[in-house]
Scaffold this motif. Structure first.
Motif, mmCIF file in Angstrom:
data_model
loop_
_atom_site.group_PDB
_atom_site.id
_atom_site.type_symbol
_atom_site.label_atom_id
_atom_site.label_comp_id
_atom_site.label_asym_id
_atom_site.label_seq_id
_atom_site.Cartn_x
_atom_site.Cartn_y
_atom_site.Cartn_z
ATOM 1 N N ALA A 1 -89.741 -22.559 44.780
ATOM 2 C CA ALA A 1 -89.225 -22.196 43.148
ATOM 3 C C ALA A 1 -89.114 -20.484 42.691
ATOM 4 C CB ALA A 1 -90.591 -22.873 42.130
ATOM 5 N N PHE A 2 -90.160 -19.902 43.291
ATOM 6 C CA PHE A 2 -89.998 -18.457 43.440
ATOM 7 C C PHE A 2 -88.607 -17.916 43.506
ATOM 8 C CE2 PHE A 2 -90.447 -13.971 44.565
ATOM 9 C CZ PHE A 2 -91.208 -13.802 43.710
ATOM 10 N N ASP A 3 -87.688 -18.322 44.647
ATOM 11 C CA ASP A 3 -87.214 -17.598 45.483
ATOM 12 C C ASP A 3 -85.810 -18.039 44.413
ATOM 13 O OD1 ASP A 3 -85.024 -17.045 48.291
ATOM 14 O OD2 ASP A 3 -87.676 -16.408 47.263
ATOM 15 N N THR A 4 -86.183 -19.344 43.379
ATOM 16 C CA THR A 4 -84.960 -20.191 42.822
ATOM 17 C C THR A 4 -84.773 -19.551 41.682
ATOM 18 O OG1 THR A 4 -85.517 -22.195 44.502
ATOM 19 C CG2 THR A 4 -84.482 -21.948 41.803
ATOM 20 N N LEU A 5 -85.871 -19.214 41.039
ATOM 21 C CA LEU A 5 -86.391 -18.315 39.413
ATOM 22 C C LEU A 5 -85.765 -17.086 39.943
ATOM 23 C CD1 LEU A 5 -86.551 -17.794 36.832
ATOM 24 C CD2 LEU A 5 -89.041 -17.863 37.391
ATOM 25 N N LEU A 6 -85.833 -16.277 41.121
ATOM 26 C CA LEU A 6 -85.619 -14.862 41.046
ATOM 27 C C LEU A 6 -84.261 -14.950 41.496
ATOM 28 C CD1 LEU A 6 -86.339 -11.919 41.628
ATOM 29 C CD2 LEU A 6 -87.446 -11.561 44.004
ATOM 30 N N LEU A 7 -83.027 -15.482 42.124
ATOM 31 C CA LEU A 7 -81.663 -15.367 42.584
ATOM 32 C C LEU A 7 -81.561 -15.716 41.258
ATOM 33 C CD1 LEU A 7 -81.165 -17.224 46.220
ATOM 34 C CD2 LEU A 7 -80.938 -15.129 45.164
ATOM 35 N N SER A 8 -82.769 -17.173 40.382
ATOM 36 C CA SER A 8 -81.129 -16.807 38.838
ATOM 37 C C SER A 8 -81.880 -16.104 37.950
ATOM 38 C CB SER A 8 -82.094 -18.352 38.460
ATOM 39 O OG SER A 8 -81.820 -19.570 38.868
ATOM 40 N N LEU A 9 -82.420 -15.196 38.376
ATOM 41 C CA LEU A 9 -82.435 -13.923 37.161
ATOM 42 C C LEU A 9 -81.374 -13.083 37.341
ATOM 43 C CD1 LEU A 9 -86.392 -13.876 36.854
ATOM 44 C CD2 LEU A 9 -85.603 -13.945 34.569
ATOM 45 N N LEU A 10 -81.860 -12.613 39.099
ATOM 46 C CA LEU A 10 -80.481 -11.514 39.117
ATOM 47 C C LEU A 10 -79.366 -11.874 39.187
ATOM 48 C CD1 LEU A 10 -82.340 -11.036 42.513
ATOM 49 C CD2 LEU A 10 -82.293 -9.438 40.852
ATOM 50 N N LYS A 11 -78.953 -13.163 38.402
ATOM 51 C CA LYS A 11 -77.550 -13.747 38.121
ATOM 52 C C LYS A 11 -77.503 -13.300 36.702
ATOM 53 C CE LYS A 11 -76.777 -17.125 41.434
ATOM 54 N NZ LYS A 11 -76.667 -18.795 40.983
ATOM 55 N N LEU A 12 -78.074 -12.558 36.225
ATOM 56 C CA LEU A 12 -78.514 -12.443 34.384
ATOM 57 C C LEU A 12 -78.557 -11.213 34.407
ATOM 58 C CD1 LEU A 12 -80.614 -16.309 32.322
ATOM 59 C CD2 LEU A 12 -77.716 -15.126 33.450
ATOM 60 N N GLU A 13 -79.303 -10.411 34.469
ATOM 61 C CA GLU A 13 -80.250 -9.555 34.742
ATOM 62 C C GLU A 13 -80.228 -8.255 35.897
ATOM 63 O OE1 GLU A 13 -80.712 -9.084 31.608
ATOM 64 O OE2 GLU A 13 -80.905 -10.326 30.327
ATOM 65 N N SER A 14 -80.557 -7.555 35.348
ATOM 66 C CA SER A 14 -80.222 -5.939 36.632
ATOM 67 C C SER A 14 -81.456 -6.434 37.096
ATOM 68 C CB SER A 14 -80.045 -4.983 36.197
ATOM 69 O OG SER A 14 -80.677 -4.224 35.161
ATOM 70 N N PRO A 15 -82.015 -5.324 38.290
ATOM 71 C CA PRO A 15 -83.776 -5.506 38.715
ATOM 72 C C PRO A 15 -83.825 -4.702 37.518
ATOM 73 C CG PRO A 15 -82.086 -5.213 40.596
ATOM 74 C CD PRO A 15 -81.226 -5.584 39.519
ATOM 75 N N VAL A 16 -83.743 -3.530 37.285
ATOM 76 C CA VAL A 16 -84.339 -2.897 35.984
ATOM 77 C C VAL A 16 -85.298 -3.485 34.474
ATOM 78 C CG1 VAL A 16 -83.531 -0.360 34.297
ATOM 79 C CG2 VAL A 16 -82.867 -0.706 36.846
ATOM 80 N N TRP A 17 -84.374 -4.645 34.555
ATOM 81 C CA TRP A 17 -84.857 -5.083 33.980
ATOM 82 C C TRP A 17 -86.028 -5.909 34.027
ATOM 83 C CZ3 TRP A 17 -85.981 -10.238 32.861
ATOM 84 C CH2 TRP A 17 -86.092 -10.726 31.766
ATOM 85 N N LEU A 18 -85.943 -6.850 35.395
ATOM 86 C CA LEU A 18 -87.105 -7.290 35.938
ATOM 87 C C LEU A 18 -88.317 -6.524 35.854
ATOM 88 C CD1 LEU A 18 -85.301 -9.558 38.547
ATOM 89 C CD2 LEU A 18 -85.807 -10.413 36.513
ATOM 90 N N GLN A 19 -88.041 -5.154 36.305
ATOM 91 C CA GLN A 19 -89.483 -4.494 35.993
ATOM 92 C C GLN A 19 -89.865 -4.139 34.879
ATOM 93 O OE1 GLN A 19 -88.392 -0.518 37.482
ATOM 94 N NE2 GLN A 19 -90.503 -0.440 38.814
ATOM 95 N N ALA A 20 -88.733 -3.761 33.467
ATOM 96 C CA ALA A 20 -89.199 -3.943 32.407
ATOM 97 C C ALA A 20 -90.125 -4.263 31.579
ATOM 98 C CB ALA A 20 -88.112 -2.945 31.522
ATOM 99 N N GLU A 21 -89.375 -5.866 31.255
ATOM 100 C CA GLU A 21 -89.878 -7.162 30.740
ATOM 101 C C GLU A 21 -90.569 -7.861 31.881
ATOM 102 O OE1 GLU A 21 -88.410 -7.883 27.781
ATOM 103 O OE2 GLU A 21 -87.948 -5.740 27.873
ATOM 104 N N LEU A 22 -90.870 -7.580 33.166
ATOM 105 C CA LEU A 22 -91.932 -8.762 34.154
ATOM 106 C C LEU A 22 -92.532 -8.560 34.835
ATOM 107 C CD1 LEU A 22 -88.912 -11.768 34.876
ATOM 108 C CD2 LEU A 22 -90.129 -11.251 32.863
#
Length: 384
Positions: free
Chosen positions: A138-159
């Motif tokens: 699930a960790f991989d699945t969710l991270l891959l799904s997020l990368l289709k929607l947002e940039s790594p910069v968003w992932l750092q800022a929000e998560l």
């Protein structure tokens, strides 16, 4: 945790050379366990675990990991599907066929229990649940799904995720997809938690070059898992089972024989070389250590997950020591599984005197002296 610089598309990056610590031709000797009998080794390992478990640093690392993974799973899942509840997000990630009563500490599939474990579960419950997470994918699945929607910069800022670590793994994943399917595990990095090329965990599995030339046989072989004979109220189990653990293991009974299966009961470690070098078992025997499961893939998974979740280099040291606290449990694994590789380069700092354990260098004193970084009270905007 630093991947060896290598072009996956043009080279066989997984080799005996480039591992950390280095694979040497001279076998290491003189460990603290060398002159201990079997019972003393077990006592030493459990004392080490209990000592580490009692430190504020182990509590800090567990709490921080819990907060960060909760934020990632709940807030991340809501970004993918806004209608998902927190219980649904946790259930999707932390349940499934891969997670069962055989997993030490796993509290079962009830979403309320999973949420409670992430909030205030004991160390065995929490890391047993994280072990489940490494098996569900699930960790991989969710991270891959997020990368289709947002940039790594968003992932750092929000998560709070580590942009550099994500970009590095993302590059490796894309390069791995260009390899023939038969090479993607032996000579690639097929997912976000997979061992880097410098990790000794790579030795757990047989490997060949991209041209099909055999490099080594696996350092461990799965065998039939034997269920423990311990009862749920066995005094050697510390901490005692929580109500969640007891309910999952025993249903309505006040006590029962546990369903747990420890690593030592599921794997054998053959004496196989690493190319022209002596192998893992030979090195463990030269040091006088017990061995049961080869280099710890679970420890690597947790450290890699921690790195992606934003743990700094110094925080990862605390997290590694916390893995030793968890794995020193009588019902998890044993000392050599997660400690042997780092101890190859620092094992002389341990001492055993008059039946009492003293720690130095890589041991408890170093761990206790580590300063605890300040907690992140906002938990990135996600409330329990």
């Amino acid at each position: 945790m630093v991947a060896m610089a290598c072009n996956i598309t043009t080279h066989s990056c997984n080799s005996v050379h480039g591992k950390a610590p280095e694979v040497t031709s001279v076998l290491p000797t003189g460990s603290v366990e060398a002159n201990l009998n079997a019972d003393e080794k077990i006592e030493f390992e459990h004392l080490l675990g209990e000592g580490l478990m009692a430190t504020a640093s182990a509590s800090w690392a567990t709490e921080q990991f819990s907060q960060r993974i909760y934020t990632f799973l709940v807030k991340g899942t809501k970004r993918v599907n806004a209608s998902t509840t927190r219980y649904a997000a946790l259930s999707a990630a932390l349940t499934g066929k891969a997670c069962s009563k055989a997993m030490t500490g796993y509290p079962g599939p009830r979403a309320g229990d999973l949420a409670a474990v992430l909030q205030h579960g004991n160390i065995r419950e929490f890391w047993g649940t994280m072990y489940c997470l490494t098996k569900t994918g699930a960790f991989d699945t969710l991270l891959l799904s997020l990368l289709k929607l947002e940039s790594p910069v968003w992932l750092q800022a929000e998560l709070g995720l580590n942009t550099t670590a994500i970009n590095t793994r993302w590059t490796d994943l894309n390069a791995t997809r260009t390899l023939p399917s038969s090479c993607q595990y032996a000579q690639g990095v097929p997912n976000f938690l997979f061992p880097s090329f410098d990790s000794w965990v790579r030795f757990d599995f047989p490997a060949s070059t991209t041209q099909g030339e055999k490099l080594w046989d696996g350092a461990r072989i799965p065998t039939r898992c034997n269920r423990t004979r311990k009862m749920s109220d066995d005094r050697s189990i510390r901490p005692p089972l929580s109500e969640r653990e007891l309910g999952f293991q025993c249903c309505l009974a006040p006590r029962c024989r546990l369903h747990w299966r420890a690593g030592k009961d599921c794997l054998i470690v053959p004496d196989v070389p690493l190319g022209s070098f002596a192998g893992y078992r030979a090195r463990a025997e030269s040091l006088g250590y017990r061995y049961v499961a080869g280099p710890s893939g679970t420890t690597y998974n947790m450290l890699q997950m921690g790195k992606l979740l934003g743990f700094t280099t110094s925080e990862l040291v605390i997290l590694r020591a916390t893995m030793n606290a968890w794995m020193r449990s009588p019902m998890t694994t044993v000392f050599s599984k997660s400690c042997l590789v780092p101890i190859l380069s620092c094992q002389r700092h341990f001492a055993w005197n008059s039946g009492k354990t003293t720690y130095g260098g890589c041991g408890l004193s170093m761990f206790a002296q580590l300063k605890e970084p300040r907690s992140r009270p906002s938990i990135y905007g996600v409330q329990w």
